[in-house]
Design a protein around this motif. Structure first.
Motif, PDB file in Angstrom:
ATOM      1  N   LEU A   1       8.533  51.136 -32.180  1.00 34.36           N
ATOM      2  CA  LEU A   1       9.352  52.338 -31.978  1.00 34.36           C
ATOM      3  C   LEU A   1      10.084  52.716 -33.261  1.00 34.36           C
ATOM      4  N   VAL A   2      10.589  51.693 -33.982  1.00 32.36           N
ATOM      5  CA  VAL A   2      11.287  51.982 -35.237  1.00 32.36           C
ATOM      6  C   VAL A   2      10.341  52.685 -36.207  1.00 32.36           C
ATOM      7  N   ASN A   3       9.083  52.222 -36.240  1.00 33.79           N
ATOM      8  CA  ASN A   3       8.133  52.835 -37.163  1.00 33.79           C
ATOM      9  C   ASN A   3       7.731  54.235 -36.744  1.00 33.79           C
ATOM     10  N   VAL A   4       7.861  54.553 -35.444  1.00 34.34           N
ATOM     11  CA  VAL A   4       7.540  55.903 -34.999  1.00 34.34           C
ATOM     12  C   VAL A   4       8.686  56.860 -35.301  1.00 34.34           C
ATOM     13  N   TRP A   5       9.931  56.419 -34.996  1.00 38.35           N
ATOM     14  CA  TRP A   5      11.069  57.334 -35.054  1.00 38.35           C
ATOM     15  C   TRP A   5      11.838  57.242 -36.369  1.00 38.35           C
ATOM     16  N   TYR A   6      11.685  56.169 -37.109  1.00 41.89           N
ATOM     17  CA  TYR A   6      12.484  55.937 -38.320  1.00 41.89           C
ATOM     18  C   TYR A   6      13.976  55.969 -38.049  1.00 41.89           C
ATOM     19  N   GLU A   7      14.378  55.543 -36.860  1.00 42.77           N
ATOM     20  CA  GLU A   7      15.806  55.487 -36.561  1.00 42.77           C
ATOM     21  C   GLU A   7      16.109  54.118 -35.967  1.00 42.77           C
ATOM     22  N   PRO A   8      16.354  53.158 -36.854  1.00 45.75           N
ATOM     23  CA  PRO A   8      16.448  51.773 -36.364  1.00 45.75           C
ATOM     24  C   PRO A   8      17.750  51.441 -35.633  1.00 45.75           C
ATOM     25  N   ILE A   9      18.840  52.187 -35.881  1.00 45.65           N
ATOM     26  CA  ILE A   9      20.149  51.721 -35.411  1.00 45.65           C
ATOM     27  C   ILE A   9      20.139  51.432 -33.915  1.00 45.65           C
ATOM     28  N   GLU A  10      19.820  52.481 -33.118  1.00 49.85           N
ATOM     29  CA  GLU A  10      19.940  52.316 -31.673  1.00 49.85           C
ATOM     30  C   GLU A  10      18.902  51.340 -31.134  1.00 49.85           C
ATOM     31  N   ILE A  11      17.649  51.490 -31.609  1.00 50.65           N
ATOM     32  CA  ILE A  11      16.574  50.672 -31.038  1.00 50.65           C
ATOM     33  C   ILE A  11      16.822  49.196 -31.305  1.00 50.65           C
ATOM     34  N   LEU A  12      17.109  48.870 -32.573  1.00 53.55           N
ATOM     35  CA  LEU A  12      17.263  47.451 -32.902  1.00 53.55           C
ATOM     36  C   LEU A  12      18.517  46.860 -32.283  1.00 53.55           C
ATOM     37  N   THR A  13      19.611  47.665 -32.238  1.00 56.24           N
ATOM     38  CA  THR A  13      20.825  47.149 -31.606  1.00 56.24           C
ATOM     39  C   THR A  13      20.577  46.864 -30.130  1.00 56.24           C
ATOM     40  N   ALA A  14      19.885  47.813 -29.466  1.00 57.05           N
ATOM     41  CA  ALA A  14      19.603  47.605 -28.044  1.00 57.05           C
ATOM     42  C   ALA A  14      18.716  46.379 -27.853  1.00 57.05           C
ATOM     43  N   THR A  15      17.703  46.221 -28.728  1.00 59.29           N
ATOM     44  CA  THR A  15      16.803  45.074 -28.584  1.00 59.29           C
ATOM     45  C   THR A  15      17.558  43.769 -28.763  1.00 59.29           C
ATOM     46  N   ALA A  16      18.413  43.734 -29.809  1.00 55.15           N
ATOM     47  CA  ALA A  16      19.217  42.520 -30.014  1.00 55.15           C
ATOM     48  C   ALA A  16      20.068  42.253 -28.782  1.00 55.15           C
ATOM     49  N   GLY A  17      20.663  43.343 -28.217  1.00 53.56           N
ATOM     50  CA  GLY A  17      21.485  43.184 -27.025  1.00 53.56           C
ATOM     51  C   GLY A  17      20.682  42.639 -25.852  1.00 53.56           C
ATOM     52  N   ILE A  18      19.456  43.164 -25.684  1.00 48.00           N
ATOM     53  CA  ILE A  18      18.627  42.694 -24.569  1.00 48.00           C
ATOM     54  C   ILE A  18      18.331  41.200 -24.734  1.00 48.00           C
ATOM     55  N   TYR A  19      17.950  40.815 -25.957  1.00 47.08           N
ATOM     56  CA  TYR A  19      17.632  39.405 -26.182  1.00 47.08           C
ATOM     57  C   TYR A  19      18.853  38.520 -25.925  1.00 47.08           C
ATOM     58  N   ILE A  20      20.017  38.926 -26.485  1.00 41.51           N
ATOM     59  CA  ILE A  20      21.212  38.093 -26.330  1.00 41.51           C
ATOM     60  C   ILE A  20      21.581  37.977 -24.861  1.00 41.51           C
ATOM     61  N   GLY A  21      21.547  39.142 -24.152  1.00 42.77           N
ATOM     62  CA  GLY A  21      21.879  39.121 -22.729  1.00 42.77           C
ATOM     63  C   GLY A  21      20.904  38.270 -21.931  1.00 42.77           C
ATOM     64  N   PHE A  22      19.606  38.423 -22.245  1.00 38.47           N
ATOM     65  CA  PHE A  22      18.581  37.695 -21.508  1.00 38.47           C
ATOM     66  C   PHE A  22      18.745  36.190 -21.700  1.00 38.47           C
ATOM     67  N   ILE A  23      18.939  35.773 -22.968  1.00 39.63           N
ATOM     68  CA  ILE A  23      19.058  34.341 -23.231  1.00 39.63           C
ATOM     69  C   ILE A  23      20.342  33.793 -22.617  1.00 39.63           C
ATOM     70  N   PHE A  24      21.416  34.607 -22.674  1.00 39.26           N
ATOM     71  CA  PHE A  24      22.672  34.177 -22.063  1.00 39.26           C
ATOM     72  C   PHE A  24      22.482  33.960 -20.563  1.00 39.26           C
ATOM     73  N   LEU A  25      21.813  34.923 -19.911  1.00 39.42           N
ATOM     74  CA  LEU A  25      21.568  34.801 -18.470  1.00 39.42           C
ATOM     75  C   LEU A  25      20.741  33.562 -18.159  1.00 39.42           C
ATOM     76  N   VAL A  26      19.641  33.397 -18.914  1.00 40.13           N
ATOM     77  CA  VAL A  26      18.756  32.266 -18.647  1.00 40.13           C
ATOM     78  C   VAL A  26      19.515  30.948 -18.810  1.00 40.13           C
ATOM     79  N   SER A  27      20.304  30.845 -19.907  1.00 42.47           N
ATOM     80  CA  SER A  27      20.953  29.548 -20.120  1.00 42.47           C
ATOM     81  C   SER A  27      22.052  29.311 -19.095  1.00 42.47           C
ATOM     82  N   THR A  28      22.778  30.382 -18.697  1.00 42.72           N
ATOM     83  CA  THR A  28      23.813  30.185 -17.686  1.00 42.72           C
ATOM     84  C   THR A  28      23.205  29.788 -16.343  1.00 42.72           C
TER      85      THR A  28
END
Lengths: 221, 223
Positions: free
Chosen positions: B178-205
């Motif tokens: 998506l970043v390579n399509v839109w050339y707008e990394p801020i929202e996409i990468l921040t959201a992806t990092a958030g998804i990963y952090i949330g997912f791993i937090f949920l799994v470990s809890t």
């Protein structure tokens, strides 16, 4: 094949070491600050410390490296009103340093909380300042207690430095893939890269563990 | 917020699809890691002649970076073994092997923590060695090491971001595309990092809660 390119590859391995050393310095200092925030009596500090630890301990290294490399410069640039760009090396150090500061913060915290309260009270009753107590009474004991755990984390950090090749820091893995693109022979090159990393990590980690055990036994028994 | 809606919310289908692939890779790798770890550990402890081999494999898996192993499995194994034949397979094989090294050591610690008397008690009532292992040693050691196993699963999820490099279409891959399509990394990468952090937090809890529950139910609350 591997021998032919040894100079390039050694230079790559040196880059792994640079990233590792710089990131370890960042991780240790940020981790100590976060640990101190986490055990602070005031709740806003405690929350910031906890948030820091939970965010960075649950973040994959790769996404953080990419985020710091592509997003952080844009955000900082918007804040100061100028276009800036990070050198890949800087991004790698910031990202890995912060990710591992989360792990180190927990190690520091466990170490600090294992120091009996009496030691700190003794320091206070001699009229030492809080900072002096931390430096002279708490930290020397913490460092000795957390060493085995910290060494494991240094090993993970060193292993994580291989992914910086993905943002074009010229480390060993990067050089290996460059050579492979020229020679089209992945078998000898990737195998020897894996064996090199294995040898370096296994030998160095073993040596450091041995030395740290000796040092701990001498001073701390 | 317009950007967030356009770049993240409207792409949710693709991102979710990526997350599903991530989950799939991680689960298969986890099963491989548990079985492989158990096998390595058993060979190391109970099969004398093969012990050096198991130790070597365990140490090799533990001391090489996951990224190096991933590249090695993906590009070298097909030349030697003619397998794995797809990037997806290579991804879970590499993730599973790395973790099996760690889990082998974890299982060994768990098995060694079972008191000798428990085993002897089993033998003295006439149980066979296999039965003693399956009924007495294994259940207790699994309970002891349950938190470490959960922890290892989160490590697998974190490392699984790297399979995007070998074009497995996981969450990371979709985000970078998506970043390579839109050339707008801020929202996409921040959201992806958030998804990963949330997912791993949920799994470990959730994993920790499950491990604590099991340990409490079967009487290891003090550990």
């Amino acid at each position: 094949m591997f021998w032919e390119y040894r100079l390039v590859l050694l230079r790559g391995l040196a880059f792994n070491a640079y990233v590792f050393l710089a990131a370890a310095a960042v991780a240790l200092s940020v981790g100590l600050i976060a640990a101190l925030l986490r055990i602070n009596r005031a709740w806003p500090f405690r929350w910031i410390g906890t948030l820091h630890v939970e965010v960075f301990r649950n973040a994959p290294d790769y996404i953080m490296v990419v985020w710091v490399h592509f997003v952080l410069p844009l955000l900082l640039g918007a804040a100061i009103g100028r276009r800036i760009e990070f050198h890949p090396f800087v991004s790698a150090v910031i990202a890995l340093g912060f990710v591992y500061s989360g792990y180190f913060a927990e190690t520091f915290r466990a170490g600090i909380q294992s120091i009996p309260l009496g030691h700190i009270e003794a320091g206070r009753s001699c009229g030492m300042s809080e900072f002096l107590i931390l430096r002279r009474v708490v930290l020397p004991q913490v460092v000795r207690r957390m060493l085995p755990e910290a060494i494991n984390q240094f090993v993970s950090l060193f292993k994580a430095t291989t992914i910086v090749s993905l943002i074009a820091v010229p480390d060993l893995m990067y050089q290996v893939s460059m050579v492979i693109q020229q020679e089209m022979k992945p078998l000898p090159l990737y195998t020897s890269a894996a064996l090199t990393y294995f040898a370096v990590i296994y030998v160095v980690a073993g040596l450091v563990r041995l030395l740290s055990e000796r040092w701990r036994n001498r001073i701390y028994a | 917020m317009g950007n967030w809606e356009r770049l993240v919310w409207n792409q949710r289908g693709v991102l979710l699809q990526g997350l599903m692939v991530t989950v799939e890779v991680c689960l298969i790798a986890f099963v491989l890691a548990v079985l492989g770890g158990l096998a390595l550990c058993l060979v190391r402890m109970y099969m004398r002649p093969l012990k050096p081999l198991a130790v070597l494999l365990t140490e090799f898996f533990r001391a090489t970076p996951i990224f190096v192993q991933l590249m090695w499995v993906t590009y070298v194994w097909p030349e030697i073994f003619g397998w794995p034949n797809s990037f997806f397979t290579a991804g879970w094989v590499a993730l599973g092997l790395q973790s099996s090294g760690y889990l082998a050591e974890t299982f060994r610690a768990g098995i060694e923590a079972v008191p000798r008397g428990h085993r002897e008690a089993g033998y003295s009532v006439g149980m066979s060695p296999v039965l003693v292992f399956g009924r007495i040693v294994l259940p207790q050691s699994l309970l002891t090491v349950a938190p470490s196993i959960v922890n290892q699963f989160t490590v697998i999820v974190k490392s699984s971001t790297l399979v995007s490099v070998i074009t497995v279409q996981d969450l990371m891959f979709q985000a970078l595309k998506l970043v390579n399509v839109w050339y707008e990394p801020i929202e996409i990468l921040t959201a992806t990092a958030g998804i990963y952090i949330g997912f791993i937090f949920l799994v470990s809890t959730a994993g920790k809660m499950l491990a604590d529950m099991l340990r409490q139910r079967y009487g290891l609350a003090a550990a």
